[in-house]
Design an enzyme around this catalytic site. Sequence first.
Site, PDB file in Angstrom:
ATOM      1  N   ASP A  37      43.418 -26.124  -2.560  1.00 12.03           N
ATOM      2  CA  ASP A  37      43.415 -25.859  -1.349  1.00 12.03           C
ATOM      3  C   ASP A  37      44.977 -25.280  -1.169  1.00 12.03           C
ATOM      4  OD1 ASP A  37      44.284 -25.415   1.470  1.00 12.03           O
ATOM      5  OD2 ASP A  37      43.414 -27.261   2.053  1.00 12.03           O
ATOM      6  N   ILE A  38      45.360 -23.879  -1.151  1.00  7.06           N
ATOM      7  CA  ILE A  38      46.594 -23.611  -1.362  1.00  7.06           C
ATOM      8  C   ILE A  38      47.385 -23.784  -0.044  1.00  7.06           C
ATOM      9  CG2 ILE A  38      45.800 -21.619  -2.678  1.00  7.06           C
ATOM     10  CD1 ILE A  38      46.303 -19.674  -0.044  1.00  7.06           C
ATOM     11  N   TYR A 124      44.607 -12.226  12.664  1.00  6.93           N
ATOM     12  CA  TYR A 124      44.381 -11.838  11.293  1.00  6.93           C
ATOM     13  C   TYR A 124      45.488 -11.153  10.621  1.00  6.93           C
ATOM     14  CZ  TYR A 124      42.518 -10.016   6.911  1.00  6.93           C
ATOM     15  OH  TYR A 124      42.138  -9.602   5.832  1.00  6.93           O
ATOM     16  N   LYS A 128      48.665 -12.322   7.846  1.00  7.18           N
ATOM     17  CA  LYS A 128      48.614 -11.808   6.626  1.00  7.18           C
ATOM     18  C   LYS A 128      49.815 -11.072   6.390  1.00  7.18           C
ATOM     19  CE  LYS A 128      45.527 -11.161   3.954  1.00  7.18           C
ATOM     20  NZ  LYS A 128      45.293 -11.975   2.849  1.00  7.18           N
ATOM     21  N   TRP A 149      38.208  -2.567   3.803  1.00  4.55           N
ATOM     22  CA  TRP A 149      36.941  -2.396   3.784  1.00  4.55           C
ATOM     23  C   TRP A 149      36.440  -2.910   2.821  1.00  4.55           C
ATOM     24  CZ3 TRP A 149      35.219   2.597   7.206  1.00  4.55           C
ATOM     25  CH2 TRP A 149      35.847   2.527   8.453  1.00  4.55           C
TER      26      TRP A 149
END
Length: 281
Positions: A37-38, A124, A128, A149
Amino acid sequence: MKILITGSKSQIGKELSQRALNFPDWDWKFMSKKELDITDESKVKQILEEFQPDFIINCAAYTAVDKAEDATEIAYKVNSEGPKWLSAHLGNGFLIHISTDFVFDGNSPIAYQEEDGTSPLGVYGHSKLKGEKEIQDKANRYAIIRTSWLYGEYGQNFLKTMLDLSKKTNTISVVTDQIGTPTFTGDLAQCLIDIVLKNGITNGTYHFSNEGVASWYDFAQSIFEYAGKNLELKPIKAYEYPTQAKRPHFSVLDKSKIKNELGFKIPHWRESLKKVVVDIS
């Protein structure tokens, strides 16, 4: 060569596990979320100190774009804190991190270059982008690869969704005013391996997708053409298919930088899609 793959159950992680068979002399360590789990700094530190990878390819991410609007905490933990801990305990290794076209707002009239201003529309994209900044601040050697995509043989993606729908209905509505480029995970995986083969590239952010431009409607139309599906495809506007998170209306990525750095030709999205559809149909 020691290579650690985080998020090994992801689309890209599974693609890399297949490509790894071509490099049996490399020491590969594929770790799923359960195994690493990072977001757990102590676990990240332990694994990196024990394995001492030459390369980390971080495929771990929270990618549920709409759910992220409510699951803000977990989205930021995985997409921002995770890259921070990997960078902080990287040592002399090289971090290859997968990011996204969702860092842009979609208002550009031309393909986005790496240095263009970012302005994410939702949680999101924000999470990121924050992860990118953590890497830039803390990693000694790194390449941030923004892509778009993604589809392929593994995991759930637009290609799989369209093929599943075609078995249940003869009429499908698809958005025609969101423009980007479908990217085959196999082509992206090859790009990542090429970076390893070069023993790393210049620190920075790079764009990678297949060549060409498409709407989701174009993408779906080609899927059904190559799969030999005869059904009615209806073009609709994005407002007719409301989603919890806003999406960029245009997110085509300029790939000049990475093509110059690695010296390879990127296939057109239709070329790669046709091969994949034939393989899985």
